[in-house]
Enzyme design. Structure first.
Site, short mmCIF file in Angstrom:
data_model
loop_
_atom_site.label_atom_id
_atom_site.label_comp_id
_atom_site.label_asym_id
_atom_site.label_seq_id
_atom_site.Cartn_x
_atom_site.Cartn_y
_atom_site.Cartn_z
N SER A 39 0.85 -1.18 0.00
CA SER A 39 0.00 0.00 0.00
C SER A 39 0.90 1.23 0.00
O SER A 39 1.73 1.38 0.89
CB SER A 39 -0.88 -0.04 1.26
OG SER A 39 -1.65 1.14 1.38
N LYS A 60 -1.00 -0.96 -4.46
CA LYS A 60 -2.22 -0.21 -4.10
C LYS A 60 -1.82 1.23 -3.89
O LYS A 60 -0.88 1.51 -3.13
CB LYS A 60 -2.83 -0.83 -2.84
CG LYS A 60 -3.76 0.05 -2.03
CD LYS A 60 -4.50 -0.77 -0.97
CE LYS A 60 -4.73 0.00 0.32
NZ LYS A 60 -5.41 -0.81 1.36
N LYS A 95 -2.95 4.93 -2.50
CA LYS A 95 -3.92 5.71 -1.75
C LYS A 95 -4.32 6.88 -2.62
O LYS A 95 -3.47 7.52 -3.26
CB LYS A 95 -3.28 6.21 -0.45
CG LYS A 95 -3.00 5.10 0.56
CD LYS A 95 -4.30 4.51 1.08
CE LYS A 95 -4.05 3.68 2.34
NZ LYS A 95 -5.32 3.11 2.85
N ASP A 115 -7.20 2.97 -3.09
CA ASP A 115 -7.93 3.00 -1.82
C ASP A 115 -8.19 4.46 -1.45
O ASP A 115 -7.25 5.24 -1.26
CB ASP A 115 -7.09 2.33 -0.72
CG ASP A 115 -7.84 2.22 0.61
OD1 ASP A 115 -8.99 2.67 0.70
OD2 ASP A 115 -7.23 1.68 1.57
N GLU A 134 -11.17 0.69 -3.49
CA GLU A 134 -11.47 0.35 -2.09
C GLU A 134 -12.11 1.55 -1.39
O GLU A 134 -11.57 2.66 -1.44
CB GLU A 134 -10.15 -0.05 -1.42
CG GLU A 134 -10.24 -0.48 0.03
CD GLU A 134 -8.87 -0.92 0.58
OE1 GLU A 134 -7.92 -1.12 -0.21
OE2 GLU A 134 -8.75 -1.04 1.81
N ASP A 187 -13.83 -1.74 2.80
CA ASP A 187 -12.94 -1.91 3.94
C ASP A 187 -13.70 -1.41 5.17
O ASP A 187 -14.39 -2.16 5.86
CB ASP A 187 -11.64 -1.13 3.66
CG ASP A 187 -10.67 -1.07 4.84
OD1 ASP A 187 -11.00 -1.54 5.94
OD2 ASP A 187 -9.56 -0.50 4.69
N LYS A 240 -9.96 -7.21 7.52
CA LYS A 240 -8.97 -6.90 8.56
C LYS A 240 -9.52 -7.48 9.86
O LYS A 240 -10.59 -7.04 10.32
CB LYS A 240 -8.80 -5.39 8.72
CG LYS A 240 -8.15 -4.70 7.53
CD LYS A 240 -8.07 -3.20 7.77
CE LYS A 240 -7.50 -2.50 6.56
NZ LYS A 240 -7.62 -1.03 6.68
N GLY A 287 -4.30 -4.53 5.97
CA GLY A 287 -3.28 -4.34 7.00
C GLY A 287 -3.53 -3.04 7.73
O GLY A 287 -4.30 -2.19 7.27
O1 OSB Z 1 -7.33 1.61 4.52
O2 OSB Z 1 -6.26 -0.17 4.21
C1 OSB Z 1 -6.37 0.92 4.78
C2 OSB Z 1 -3.28 1.57 6.90
C3 OSB Z 1 -3.85 2.11 8.02
C4 OSB Z 1 -5.20 2.30 8.07
C5 OSB Z 1 -6.00 1.94 6.99
C6 OSB Z 1 -5.43 1.38 5.85
C7 OSB Z 1 -4.04 1.23 5.79
C8 OSB Z 1 -3.34 0.74 4.61
C9 OSB Z 1 -1.99 0.10 4.79
O3 OSB Z 1 -3.74 0.86 3.47
C10 OSB Z 1 -2.09 -1.34 5.04
C11 OSB Z 1 -0.78 -1.95 5.44
O4 OSB Z 1 0.12 -1.99 4.60
O5 OSB Z 1 -0.64 -2.38 6.59
MG MG Z 2 -8.48 0.54 3.12
#
Ligand code: OSB
Ligand code: MG
Length: 366
Positions: free
Chosen positions: A133, A159, A161, A187, A212, A237, A261, A289
């Site tokens: 991510s 992925k 953001k 995402d 996402e 999510d 998650k 994650g």
């Molecule tokens: O939205 O998936 C998410 C991290 C913290 C809070 C929300 C998210 C995320 C990530 C990173 O996208 C996920 C990871 O690499 O642990």
């Molecule tokens: Mg997410």
């Protein structure tokens, strides 16, 4: 299983680079760890709540408070993972706190019986592909360098953001530079509204694996309205906090993919229920994650090894976030991480490293 006491331990983990999402920027991960002590074994778990209630309503201080004040005192005299869930059920919400407590008990229980979490959950793979991510960056060239770096390390899926103002341009740039075969997804962390549907449809030509959580956490109906207006598959999510939410989303047509998650949904047992439900309905799931240390990462790898996890997860190596992990680091090989095989979550904190990052500890005698 008799529990003699539980330790709440706060640690501060500096991130290798700031991680920016549509809801904020993290430079250090503030983590609550739980250690459940029994006469025969210790169980570990990581609470995935973040410092501020921006991703979801939970936050680290709040999780610690609800654990010490309500959840830990409600534990049955001889708990196991299944009875923990039932005992905590009357308390509304606080799923990340509940997940941590249930997971620590489950870890202790499995260490006593000698079974791995992966075997307990019904895992079918011994390694899982690694996705990564990538946070919002200051510039497109910086983003392209970052993506290139992860691809060189062997990551199998990228992925990005996104947020309003950082969506079409970064996706277009990554597609143009790395080609049509790169598994790519985005995402939004709830940064858009249904009025943005025409704009989000402009992502369609880039052949993303999924988008996402484009809309707000509680906008299941709006997601159902958005989904048919996009060719990009919609993944939820934040909106999915339980198997009931997943069932509602599936019957509304609010998503065709679910990011699971365990912390967000209250634990690994609920995560498995969502996996089973999604699989029965033909939806793909993948393991999300929360910037976990090796403790949470190990357990997520066990979950990600279940047969319905057909898309690569945010299961990256330790070094994606931490120069020094508190466990032996997870190091991807050929774009995959091994699923731990030892009893329970299969890893332990390294005592010296753990002490170095510890901010406070609190012992609760049961
Ligand atoms: O939205 O998936 C998410 C991290 C913290 C809070 C929300 C998210 C995320 C990530 C990173 O996208 C996920 C990871 O690499 O642990
Ligand atoms: Mg997410």
């Amino acid at each position: 299983m008799k529990i003699t006491g539980i330790e709440l331990r706060r640690i501060a983990m500096p991130l290798v680079a700031p991680f920016r999402t549509s809801f904020g920027t993290e430079t250090e991960r503030d983590v609550l760890l739980l250690r459940v002590v029994t006469p025969d074994a210790e169980g570990w778990a990581e609470c995935v709540a973040m410092t501020d209630p921006l991703y979801s309503p939970e936050y680290v201080d709040g999780a610690a408070e609800v654990l010490r004040r309500f959840l830990i005192p409600a534990l049955p005299a001889h708990p196991d993972a299944h009875t923990v869930g039932r005992a905590l059920h009357p308390f509304k919400g606080h799923r990340m706190a509940k997940a941590a407590l249930e997971t620590a008990v489950l870890d202790a229980q499995l260490r006593v019986s000698g079974q791995s979490l992966a075997a307990f959950l019904g895992a079918s793979a011994d390694q899982v592909p690694c996705g990564v991510s990538i946070g919002i960056m200051n510039s497109i060239p910086e983003l392209l360098d970052t993506v290139q770096g992860y691809l060189t390390e062997g990551y199998r899926r990228i992925k990005l953001k996104i947020e309003p103002g950082w969506d079409l341009a970064p996706v277009r740039a990554v597609r143009e530079r790395f080609g049509p075969d790169l598994p790519l997804q985005v995402d939004a962390n709830a940064a858009y509204t249904l009025a943005d549907a025409p704009h989000l449809a402009r992502l369609d030509p880039y052949d993303l694996l999924l988008i996402e959580q484009p809309l707000a956490n509680d906008d299941l109906v709006q997601h159902a309205r958005l989904a048919p207006r996009l060719t990009t598959p919609l993944c939820l999510d934040e909106s999915i906090e339980s198997a009931e939410h997943a069932a509602a989303a599936i019957s509304l047509g609010a998503c065709s993919i679910i990011n699971i998650k365990p912390g967000r949904v209250g634990g690994y047992l609920e995560a498995r229920r969502i996996h089973d439900l999604a699989r029965a309905h033909g939806l793909a799931v993948w393991c999300g994650g929360m910037l976990e240390t090796g403790i949470g990462r190990a357990a997520n790898l066990a979950l990600a090894a279940l047969p319905g996890f057909t898309l690569p997860g945010d299961t990256s190596g330790s070094h994606r976030y931490y120069a020094t992990d508190i466990t032996e680091p997870f190091v991807p090989r050929d774009g995959h991480l091994p699923v731990p095989t030892g009893p329970g979550i299969g890893v332990d904190p390294v005592p010296d490293i753990l002490d170095e990052v510890t901010v406070s500890t609190e012992w609760i005698t049961l």
